[in-house]
Motif scaffolding. Structure first.
Motif, PDB file in Angstrom:
ATOM      1  N   TYR A 132      40.593  82.538 -95.269  1.00 18.34           N
ATOM      2  CA  TYR A 132      40.931  81.767 -94.074  1.00 18.34           C
ATOM      3  C   TYR A 132      42.451  81.690 -93.905  1.00 18.34           C
ATOM      4  N   ALA A 133      42.854  81.635 -92.654  1.00 12.93           N
ATOM      5  CA  ALA A 133      44.207  81.167 -92.377  1.00 12.93           C
ATOM      6  C   ALA A 133      44.168  79.644 -92.360  1.00 12.93           C
ATOM      7  N   ILE A 134      45.173  79.026 -92.966  1.00 10.18           N
ATOM      8  CA  ILE A 134      45.202  77.572 -93.052  1.00 10.18           C
ATOM      9  C   ILE A 134      46.382  77.028 -92.266  1.00 10.18           C
ATOM     10  N   GLY A 135      46.079  76.168 -91.341  1.00 13.40           N
ATOM     11  CA  GLY A 135      47.101  75.515 -90.550  1.00 13.40           C
ATOM     12  C   GLY A 135      47.308  74.083 -90.992  1.00 13.40           C
ATOM     13  N   TRP A 136      48.520  73.623 -90.842  1.00 15.42           N
ATOM     14  CA  TRP A 136      48.839  72.206 -91.012  1.00 15.42           C
ATOM     15  C   TRP A 136      49.185  71.648 -89.634  1.00 15.42           C
ATOM     16  N   LYS A 181      43.649  77.851-107.516  1.00 18.83           N
ATOM     17  CA  LYS A 181      43.270  76.441-107.362  1.00 18.83           C
ATOM     18  C   LYS A 181      42.576  76.182-106.031  1.00 18.83           C
ATOM     19  N   ASN A 182      42.405  77.237-105.238  1.00 16.68           N
ATOM     20  CA  ASN A 182      41.796  77.096-103.911  1.00 16.68           C
ATOM     21  C   ASN A 182      42.500  76.018-103.099  1.00 16.68           C
ATOM     22  N   THR A 183      43.808  76.090-103.106  1.00 14.14           N
ATOM     23  CA  THR A 183      44.632  75.034-102.527  1.00 14.14           C
ATOM     24  C   THR A 183      45.769  75.647-101.707  1.00 14.14           C
ATOM     25  N   LEU A 221      52.190  67.946 -99.793  1.00 20.01           N
ATOM     26  CA  LEU A 221      50.790  67.746 -99.427  1.00 20.01           C
ATOM     27  C   LEU A 221      49.950  68.893 -99.974  1.00 20.01           C
ATOM     28  N   SER A 222      48.730  68.543-100.358  1.00 17.71           N
ATOM     29  CA  SER A 222      47.776  69.547-100.837  1.00 17.71           C
ATOM     30  C   SER A 222      46.555  69.554 -99.932  1.00 17.71           C
ATOM     31  N   CYS A 223      46.011  70.723 -99.748  1.00 18.15           N
ATOM     32  CA  CYS A 223      44.764  70.910 -99.001  1.00 18.15           C
ATOM     33  C   CYS A 223      43.839  71.696 -99.928  1.00 18.15           C
ATOM     34  N   VAL A 224      42.854  71.009-100.476  1.00 13.69           N
ATOM     35  CA  VAL A 224      41.935  71.627-101.422  1.00 13.69           C
ATOM     36  C   VAL A 224      40.646  72.013-100.719  1.00 13.69           C
ATOM     37  N   GLY A 225      40.228  73.243-100.927  1.00 10.90           N
ATOM     38  CA  GLY A 225      39.004  73.717-100.321  1.00 10.90           C
ATOM     39  C   GLY A 225      37.833  73.678-101.281  1.00 10.90           C
ATOM     40  N   SER A 232      45.645  65.619 -99.561  1.00  7.82           N
ATOM     41  CA  SER A 232      46.171  64.544-100.400  1.00  7.82           C
ATOM     42  C   SER A 232      47.678  64.711-100.506  1.00  7.82           C
ATOM     43  N   GLY A 233      48.323  63.690-101.060  1.00  5.20           N
ATOM     44  CA  GLY A 233      49.757  63.781-101.304  1.00  5.20           C
ATOM     45  C   GLY A 233      50.616  62.982-100.349  1.00  5.20           C
ATOM     46  N   GLY A 234      49.994  62.383 -99.345  1.00  3.95           N
ATOM     47  CA  GLY A 234      50.768  61.579 -98.423  1.00  3.95           C
ATOM     48  C   GLY A 234      51.226  60.275 -99.061  1.00  3.95           C
TER      49      GLY A 234
END
Length: 128
Positions: free
Chosen positions: A32-36, A76-78, A20-24, A7-9
């Motif tokens: 996890y490693a998190i990629g954008w 926040k798992n984000t 931008l946020s990436c909520v799991g 979200s956040g776009g």
């Protein structure tokens, strides 16, 4: 299995900023490693950044170095992507993705195939 929601776009003027946020859900993102990644119209999806485990520096694509920053909030798992000084070349759909191998070698970080889980994407449009 982890689910990811970005979200956040939105629409922003050149020189502006977005976060931008990436909520799991379903699992903790700190394993996890998190990629954008981003995909502009007519172009391939490209790696933007990756954040790994504690104490590891994030990786960034050359095109956004110094303007974008990725970070985690485990409570926040984000995972966030702070984007500053945006320009029209940053217009794309942005995706976050999770790689269970949090210690993977850095030279592989932008390969899409190493990420097992993907969000649905959020549109970022930079225009005056």
């Amino acid at each position: 299995q982890v689910q990811l929601v970005e979200s956040g776009g939105g629409l922003v003027q050149p020189g502006g900023s977005l976060r931008l946020s990436c909520v799991g859900s379903g699992d903790s993102l700190d394993g996890y490693a998190i990629g954008w990644f981003r995909q502009a119209p007519g172009k391939e999806r490209e790696g933007v950044s990756r954040i790994g485990g504690p104490g590891r520096n994030p990786y960034y694509a050359d095109s956004i170095k110094g303007r974008f920053t990725t970070s985690r909030d485990n409570a926040k798992n984000t995972v966030y992507l702070q984007m500053n000084n945006l320009n029209s070349a940053d217009t794309a759909v942005y995706y976050c993705a999770a790689d269970p191998d949090i210690l993977r070698l850095s030279r592989l970080w932008a390969q899409r195939s190493i990420y097992d889980y993907w969000g649905q994407g959020t549109q970022v449009t930079v225009s005056s």
